[in-house]
Design a protein around this motif. Structure first.
Motif, mmCIF file in Angstrom:
data_model
loop_
_atom_site.group_PDB
_atom_site.id
_atom_site.type_symbol
_atom_site.label_atom_id
_atom_site.label_comp_id
_atom_site.label_asym_id
_atom_site.label_seq_id
_atom_site.Cartn_x
_atom_site.Cartn_y
_atom_site.Cartn_z
ATOM 1 N N GLY A 49 67.272 110.900 -39.424
ATOM 2 C CA GLY A 49 67.912 109.957 -38.518
ATOM 3 C C GLY A 49 69.308 110.393 -38.134
ATOM 4 O O GLY A 49 69.782 111.491 -38.469
ATOM 5 N N LYS A 50 70.024 109.527 -37.445
ATOM 6 C CA LYS A 50 71.377 109.850 -37.026
ATOM 7 C C LYS A 50 72.310 109.914 -38.229
ATOM 8 O O LYS A 50 71.989 109.479 -39.323
ATOM 9 C CB LYS A 50 71.854 108.794 -36.031
ATOM 10 N N THR A 51 73.476 110.453 -37.981
ATOM 11 C CA THR A 51 74.463 110.596 -39.042
ATOM 12 C C THR A 51 75.007 109.233 -39.460
ATOM 13 O O THR A 51 75.367 108.409 -38.620
ATOM 14 C CB THR A 51 75.614 111.491 -38.567
ATOM 15 N N VAL A 52 75.082 109.018 -40.766
ATOM 16 C CA VAL A 52 75.651 107.788 -41.308
ATOM 17 C C VAL A 52 77.175 107.911 -41.278
ATOM 18 O O VAL A 52 77.736 108.918 -41.738
ATOM 19 C CB VAL A 52 75.164 107.544 -42.744
ATOM 20 N N LEU A 53 77.827 106.901 -40.719
ATOM 21 C CA LEU A 53 79.292 106.882 -40.693
ATOM 22 C C LEU A 53 79.798 106.163 -41.939
ATOM 23 O O LEU A 53 79.371 105.042 -42.236
ATOM 24 C CB LEU A 53 79.796 106.180 -39.434
ATOM 25 N N VAL A 54 80.713 106.831 -42.672
ATOM 26 C CA VAL A 54 81.212 106.305 -43.946
ATOM 27 C C VAL A 54 82.711 106.055 -43.809
ATOM 28 O O VAL A 54 83.478 106.965 -43.465
ATOM 29 C CB VAL A 54 80.941 107.288 -45.092
ATOM 30 N N ASN A 55 83.109 104.831 -44.073
ATOM 31 C CA ASN A 55 84.529 104.494 -44.055
ATOM 32 C C ASN A 55 85.260 105.285 -45.150
ATOM 33 O O ASN A 55 84.756 105.428 -46.266
ATOM 34 C CB ASN A 55 84.701 102.982 -44.282
ATOM 35 N N THR A 56 86.447 105.800 -44.810
ATOM 36 C CA THR A 56 87.196 106.599 -45.789
ATOM 37 C C THR A 56 87.572 105.807 -47.038
ATOM 38 O O THR A 56 87.926 106.399 -48.065
ATOM 39 C CB THR A 56 88.478 107.155 -45.133
ATOM 40 N N THR A 57 87.484 104.489 -46.991
ATOM 41 C CA THR A 57 87.756 103.677 -48.182
ATOM 42 C C THR A 57 86.681 103.867 -49.256
ATOM 43 O O THR A 57 86.872 103.431 -50.399
ATOM 44 C CB THR A 57 87.829 102.183 -47.804
ATOM 45 N N GLN A 58 85.561 104.522 -48.905
ATOM 46 C CA GLN A 58 84.457 104.735 -49.842
ATOM 47 C C GLN A 58 84.493 106.112 -50.499
ATOM 48 O O GLN A 58 83.521 106.513 -51.148
ATOM 49 C CB GLN A 58 83.121 104.555 -49.100
ATOM 50 N N LYS A 59 85.585 106.839 -50.368
ATOM 51 C CA LYS A 59 85.643 108.211 -50.873
ATOM 52 C C LYS A 59 85.404 108.317 -52.369
ATOM 53 O O LYS A 59 84.869 109.307 -52.854
ATOM 54 C CB LYS A 59 86.996 108.836 -50.512
ATOM 55 N N GLU A 60 85.771 107.345 -53.137
ATOM 56 C CA GLU A 60 85.599 107.415 -54.590
ATOM 57 C C GLU A 60 84.297 106.756 -55.054
ATOM 58 O O GLU A 60 84.078 106.616 -56.270
ATOM 59 C CB GLU A 60 86.783 106.738 -55.277
ATOM 60 N N ASN A 61 83.466 106.371 -54.128
ATOM 61 C CA ASN A 61 82.232 105.675 -54.492
ATOM 62 C C ASN A 61 81.191 106.679 -55.004
ATOM 63 O O ASN A 61 80.830 107.627 -54.292
ATOM 64 C CB ASN A 61 81.679 104.928 -53.272
ATOM 65 N N PRO A 62 80.675 106.508 -56.238
ATOM 66 C CA PRO A 62 79.643 107.417 -56.772
ATOM 67 C C PRO A 62 78.356 107.421 -55.953
ATOM 68 O O PRO A 62 77.539 108.340 -56.093
ATOM 69 C CB PRO A 62 79.390 106.875 -58.188
#
Length: 210
Positions: A89-102
């Motif tokens: 599918g298309k690319t998932v956009l991830v908010n930079t606030t989730q950088k430390e999310n395992p």
């Protein structure tokens, strides 16, 4: 005095009789050929003979036969077929606030990239999957900051196509899950409950490939 040999005369008569019988038999045969066929109505009729009808094949759900489509291009090997993309599918956009999310360590079968709020453009989602805003929350964080989820849902509640991925990472979750479920119902969110970060990552991969 008649000196005719009667034996010879009888022989001639017998020969004449035999000839007459032969000629008479031939004439009767020719007359029979010329006599028209007589029907019960005393008229000769030439009734046309109808050819036998071709055998029709019965098509039903038992023999699984189908009527072939009359398409002159169906069997053309050179005809171009429509291209169907079965890729990811298309690319998932991830908010930079989730950088430390395992959870991000488990996104191995989908494409994703970071995005950040710029200027007057505020990003309210944690993940954007095919136009659907997704928020992420754990049980332990919700117990520490009970009002966090309410604040995050508020700017997205105008749309009823949102998703909340809620990871149960601690005990005594029944009452909390009841409250979170009600919040999702009243704010237009679909609740997806996971019991580890790997399962949460699988949710994102599935949503992006569906």
């Amino acid at each position: 005095m008649n000196n005719t040999d009667p034996t010879s005369f009888q022989s001639i008569l017998a020969g004449v009789k035999k000839l007459r019988e032969q000629n008479g038999g031939q004439e009767r045969s020719q007359q029979q050929k010329q006599i028209p066929t007589v029907t019960n109505t005393n008229k000769t009729e030439n009734i046309p003979v109808r050819p036998p009808e071709p055998k029709r094949t019965v098509i039903n759900s038992f023999n699984q036969q189908r009527v072939p489509q009359q398409n002159s291009n169906s069997d053309d090997p050179n005809k171009k077929r429509p291209y169907v993309n079965h890729g990811p599918g298309k690319t998932v956009l991830v908010n930079t606030t989730q950088k430390e999310n395992p959870l991000l360590d488990n996104l191995k079968n989908t494409n994703w990239r970071y995005v950040t709020s710029k200027g007057g453009t505020k990003i309210y989602y944690d993940y954007l999957i095919k136009g659907r805003s997704v928020l992420f929350l754990t049980l332990s964080y919700h117990k520490l900051y009970a009002d966090y989820l309410t604040r995050r849902m508020a700017p997205l509640s105008k749309d009823d196509n949102n998703i909340l991925i809620f990871v149960v990472d601690g005990p005594n979750s029944e009452e909390t899950l009841t409250d979170v479920t009600k919040m999702c119902m009243f704010n237009g969110f679909t609740l997806l409950v996971a019991f580890n970060f790997e399962q949460a990552g699988k949710y994102i991969e599935y949503l992006n490939s569906a």
